[in-house]
Design a protein around this motif. Structure first.
Motif, PDB file in Angstrom:
ATOM      1  N   PRO A 124       0.762  -1.161   0.093  1.00  0.00           N
ATOM      2  CA  PRO A 124       0.001   0.062  -0.110  1.00  0.00           C
ATOM      3  C   PRO A 124       0.764   1.329  -0.069  1.00  0.00           C
ATOM      4  CG  PRO A 124      -0.134  -1.086   2.181  1.00  0.00           C
ATOM      5  CD  PRO A 124       0.678  -1.925   1.143  1.00  0.00           C
ATOM      6  N   SER A 125       0.209   2.292  -0.700  1.00  0.00           N
ATOM      7  CA  SER A 125       0.974   3.718  -0.493  1.00  0.00           C
ATOM      8  C   SER A 125       1.091   4.220   0.842  1.00  0.00           C
ATOM      9  CB  SER A 125       0.251   4.538  -1.738  1.00  0.00           C
ATOM     10  OG  SER A 125      -1.020   4.906  -1.118  1.00  0.00           O
ATOM     11  N   PRO A 126       2.005   5.246   1.047  1.00  0.00           N
ATOM     12  CA  PRO A 126       1.767   5.762   2.429  1.00  0.00           C
ATOM     13  C   PRO A 126       0.474   6.548   2.490  1.00  0.00           C
ATOM     14  CG  PRO A 126       3.841   6.159   1.483  1.00  0.00           C
ATOM     15  CD  PRO A 126       2.923   5.698   0.176  1.00  0.00           C
ATOM     16  N   ARG A 127      -0.316   7.041   1.522  1.00  0.00           N
ATOM     17  CA  ARG A 127      -1.505   7.956   1.239  1.00  0.00           C
ATOM     18  C   ARG A 127      -2.573   6.896   1.634  1.00  0.00           C
ATOM     19  NH1 ARG A 127      -3.312  12.024  -3.178  1.00  0.00           N
ATOM     20  NH2 ARG A 127      -1.479  12.903  -1.949  1.00  0.00           N
ATOM     21  N   GLU A 128      -2.462   5.662   1.184  1.00  0.00           N
ATOM     22  CA  GLU A 128      -3.457   4.526   1.398  1.00  0.00           C
ATOM     23  C   GLU A 128      -3.320   3.917   2.690  1.00  0.00           C
ATOM     24  OE1 GLU A 128      -4.930   0.774  -1.251  1.00  0.00           O
ATOM     25  OE2 GLU A 128      -2.766   1.240  -1.330  1.00  0.00           O
ATOM     26  N   THR A 129      -2.249   3.693   3.262  1.00  0.00           N
ATOM     27  CA  THR A 129      -2.216   3.472   4.657  1.00  0.00           C
ATOM     28  C   THR A 129      -2.614   4.440   5.679  1.00  0.00           C
ATOM     29  OG1 THR A 129      -0.155   2.245   4.042  1.00  0.00           O
ATOM     30  CG2 THR A 129      -0.505   2.481   6.345  1.00  0.00           C
ATOM     31  N   THR A 130      -2.424   5.911   5.469  1.00  0.00           N
ATOM     32  CA  THR A 130      -2.858   6.868   6.139  1.00  0.00           C
ATOM     33  C   THR A 130      -4.444   6.895   6.100  1.00  0.00           C
ATOM     34  OG1 THR A 130      -0.965   7.881   5.622  1.00  0.00           O
ATOM     35  CG2 THR A 130      -2.802   9.222   6.587  1.00  0.00           C
ATOM     36  N   ARG A 131      -4.910   6.742   5.011  1.00  0.00           N
ATOM     37  CA  ARG A 131      -6.460   6.389   4.749  1.00  0.00           C
ATOM     38  C   ARG A 131      -7.063   5.573   5.710  1.00  0.00           C
ATOM     39  NH1 ARG A 131      -7.775   5.210  -0.213  1.00  0.00           N
ATOM     40  NH2 ARG A 131      -6.355   6.756  -0.897  1.00  0.00           N
ATOM     41  N   TRP A 132      -6.522   4.400   5.869  1.00  0.00           N
ATOM     42  CA  TRP A 132      -6.844   3.283   6.487  1.00  0.00           C
ATOM     43  C   TRP A 132      -6.883   3.537   7.962  1.00  0.00           C
ATOM     44  CZ3 TRP A 132      -3.435  -0.965   3.859  1.00  0.00           C
ATOM     45  CH2 TRP A 132      -4.159  -1.145   2.361  1.00  0.00           C
ATOM     46  N   ILE A 133      -5.924   4.199   8.444  1.00  0.00           N
ATOM     47  CA  ILE A 133      -5.612   4.404   9.717  1.00  0.00           C
ATOM     48  C   ILE A 133      -6.493   5.459  10.266  1.00  0.00           C
ATOM     49  CG2 ILE A 133      -3.656   5.586  11.392  1.00  0.00           C
ATOM     50  CD1 ILE A 133      -1.667   4.020   9.966  1.00  0.00           C
ATOM     51  N   ILE A 134      -6.572   6.698   9.498  1.00  0.00           N
ATOM     52  CA  ILE A 134      -7.554   7.805  10.207  1.00  0.00           C
ATOM     53  C   ILE A 134      -8.831   7.303   9.871  1.00  0.00           C
ATOM     54  CG2 ILE A 134      -5.585   9.497   9.873  1.00  0.00           C
ATOM     55  CD1 ILE A 134      -7.147  10.440   7.466  1.00  0.00           C
ATOM     56  N   SER A 135      -9.312   6.230   9.232  1.00  0.00           N
ATOM     57  CA  SER A 135     -10.872   6.365   8.824  1.00  0.00           C
ATOM     58  C   SER A 135     -11.399   5.406  10.143  1.00  0.00           C
ATOM     59  CB  SER A 135     -11.017   5.390   7.590  1.00  0.00           C
ATOM     60  OG  SER A 135     -10.433   4.217   7.498  1.00  0.00           O
ATOM     61  N   TYR A 142     -11.699  -5.336   2.786  1.00  0.00           N
ATOM     62  CA  TYR A 142     -10.595  -5.641   2.389  1.00  0.00           C
ATOM     63  C   TYR A 142      -9.420  -4.659   2.841  1.00  0.00           C
ATOM     64  CZ  TYR A 142      -6.981  -5.279  -1.482  1.00  0.00           C
ATOM     65  OH  TYR A 142      -5.637  -5.215  -2.060  1.00  0.00           O
ATOM     66  N   ALA A 143      -9.807  -3.535   3.147  1.00  0.00           N
ATOM     67  CA  ALA A 143      -8.887  -2.484   3.863  1.00  0.00           C
ATOM     68  C   ALA A 143      -8.429  -2.927   5.108  1.00  0.00           C
ATOM     69  CB  ALA A 143      -9.339  -0.999   3.661  1.00  0.00           C
ATOM     70  N   THR A 144      -9.694  -3.301   5.908  1.00  0.00           N
ATOM     71  CA  THR A 144      -9.119  -3.824   7.298  1.00  0.00           C
ATOM     72  C   THR A 144      -8.210  -5.111   7.452  1.00  0.00           C
ATOM     73  OG1 THR A 144     -11.665  -3.163   7.852  1.00  0.00           O
ATOM     74  CG2 THR A 144     -10.356  -4.608   9.364  1.00  0.00           C
ATOM     75  N   GLU A 145      -8.566  -6.239   6.627  1.00  0.00           N
ATOM     76  CA  GLU A 145      -7.666  -6.955   6.453  1.00  0.00           C
ATOM     77  C   GLU A 145      -6.003  -6.555   6.101  1.00  0.00           C
ATOM     78  OE1 GLU A 145      -9.566  -9.705   3.717  1.00  0.00           O
ATOM     79  OE2 GLU A 145     -10.913 -10.396   5.204  1.00  0.00           O
ATOM     80  N   ARG A 146      -6.081  -5.708   4.883  1.00  0.00           N
ATOM     81  CA  ARG A 146      -4.678  -5.298   4.829  1.00  0.00           C
ATOM     82  C   ARG A 146      -3.989  -4.669   5.816  1.00  0.00           C
ATOM     83  NH1 ARG A 146      -3.610  -3.438  -1.206  1.00  0.00           N
ATOM     84  NH2 ARG A 146      -1.486  -3.729  -0.301  1.00  0.00           N
ATOM     85  N   ARG A 204      -2.954  -7.067   8.509  1.00  0.00           N
ATOM     86  CA  ARG A 204      -1.519  -7.655   8.204  1.00  0.00           C
ATOM     87  C   ARG A 204      -0.604  -6.689   8.231  1.00  0.00           C
ATOM     88  NH1 ARG A 204      -4.472  -9.722   3.566  1.00  0.00           N
ATOM     89  NH2 ARG A 204      -3.296  -8.467   2.367  1.00  0.00           N
ATOM     90  N   LEU A 205      -0.603  -5.470   7.763  1.00  0.00           N
ATOM     91  CA  LEU A 205       0.689  -4.408   7.911  1.00  0.00           C
ATOM     92  C   LEU A 205       0.688  -4.152   9.195  1.00  0.00           C
ATOM     93  CD1 LEU A 205       2.049  -2.673   5.875  1.00  0.00           C
ATOM     94  CD2 LEU A 205       0.271  -0.837   6.222  1.00  0.00           C
ATOM     95  N   LEU A 206      -0.053  -3.666  10.133  1.00  0.00           N
ATOM     96  CA  LEU A 206      -0.016  -3.743  11.677  1.00  0.00           C
ATOM     97  C   LEU A 206       0.876  -4.766  12.460  1.00  0.00           C
ATOM     98  CD1 LEU A 206      -3.180  -1.689  12.828  1.00  0.00           C
ATOM     99  CD2 LEU A 206      -1.142  -0.612  12.062  1.00  0.00           C
ATOM    100  N   ASP A 207       0.506  -6.202  11.937  1.00  0.00           N
ATOM    101  CA  ASP A 207       1.158  -7.255  12.415  1.00  0.00           C
ATOM    102  C   ASP A 207       2.492  -7.097  12.060  1.00  0.00           C
ATOM    103  OD1 ASP A 207      -1.190  -8.101  13.724  1.00  0.00           O
ATOM    104  OD2 ASP A 207      -1.710  -9.673  12.233  1.00  0.00           O
ATOM    105  N   HIS A 208       2.898  -6.537  10.972  1.00  0.00           N
ATOM    106  CA  HIS A 208       4.237  -6.499  10.476  1.00  0.00           C
ATOM    107  C   HIS A 208       5.214  -5.413  11.036  1.00  0.00           C
ATOM    108  CE1 HIS A 208       7.241  -7.737   7.426  1.00  0.00           C
ATOM    109  NE2 HIS A 208       7.364  -6.293   7.018  1.00  0.00           N
ATOM    110  N   CYS A 209       4.447  -4.277  11.344  1.00  0.00           N
ATOM    111  CA  CYS A 209       5.298  -3.312  11.873  1.00  0.00           C
ATOM    112  C   CYS A 209       4.832  -2.563  13.059  1.00  0.00           C
ATOM    113  CB  CYS A 209       5.113  -2.282  10.739  1.00  0.00           C
ATOM    114  SG  CYS A 209       6.167  -0.862  11.053  1.00  0.00           S
TER     115      CYS A 209
END
Length: 153
Positions: free
Chosen positions: A48-59, A67-71, A74-79
């Motif tokens: 995911p792009s930084p913009r996409e990740t930011t949108r997921w976090i702030i929403s 789909y966004a929640t699952e991704r 996975r991203l939060l588990d990784h970092c």
């Protein structure tokens, strides 16, 4: 492919008749290794792009697509740093949603001790940092002082 068809356009059309809504380019890229005799790998997701990740976090989690929640999960588990950022953002959003600034000093302490990069301009300079962000010492910004100028009479 098993029936001997190796043209991406023909395969794309066949897939479309079966309900596939993807783009022709995806089919072309998927069959390219098969045409070269290479084994077929599982399709990889682009990061995911930084913009996409930011949108997921702030929403709000209840407004996010599955789909966004699952991704995001996975991203939060990784970092772990991103997980900590997510937790801070969600806590801040809860304060805004509830219109309650009572937890703000504790939240600022957590932000200060998080080890994350400073988020405000005044904290980016190490010379200003101690004066700006002392744990437990939150003062809301004040209006700039105005100087009254007397007009000559």
């Amino acid at each position: 492919m098993d029936e001997g068809e190796h043209h991406a356009k023909v395969l794309h059309e066949e897939l479309r008749t079966k309900g596939y809504l993807g783009h022709y380019q995806r089919v072309k890229m998927a069959i390219a290794p098969l045409r070269r005799g290479l084994p077929f790998d599982q399709p990889r997701e682009r990061p995911p792009s930084p913009r996409e990740t930011t949108r997921w976090i702030i929403s709000r989690p209840d407004k996010r697509h599955l789909y966004a929640t699952e991704r995001l999960d996975r991203l939060l588990d990784h970092c772990p740093e991103l997980q900590h950022t997510y937790d801070l953002v969600r806590r801040f959003a809860a304060m805004l949603d509830n219109r309650d600034a009572t937890p703000l000093p504790a939240w600022l302490d957590a932000l200060f001790h998080s080890g994350l990069a400073p988020v405000c301009r005044c904290c980016r300079s190490s010379a200003r940092r101690p004066a700006c962000r002392r744990p437990g010492d939150y003062h809301p910004p004040t209006a700039p002082a105005t100087t009254r100028v007397e007009s000559p009479t």
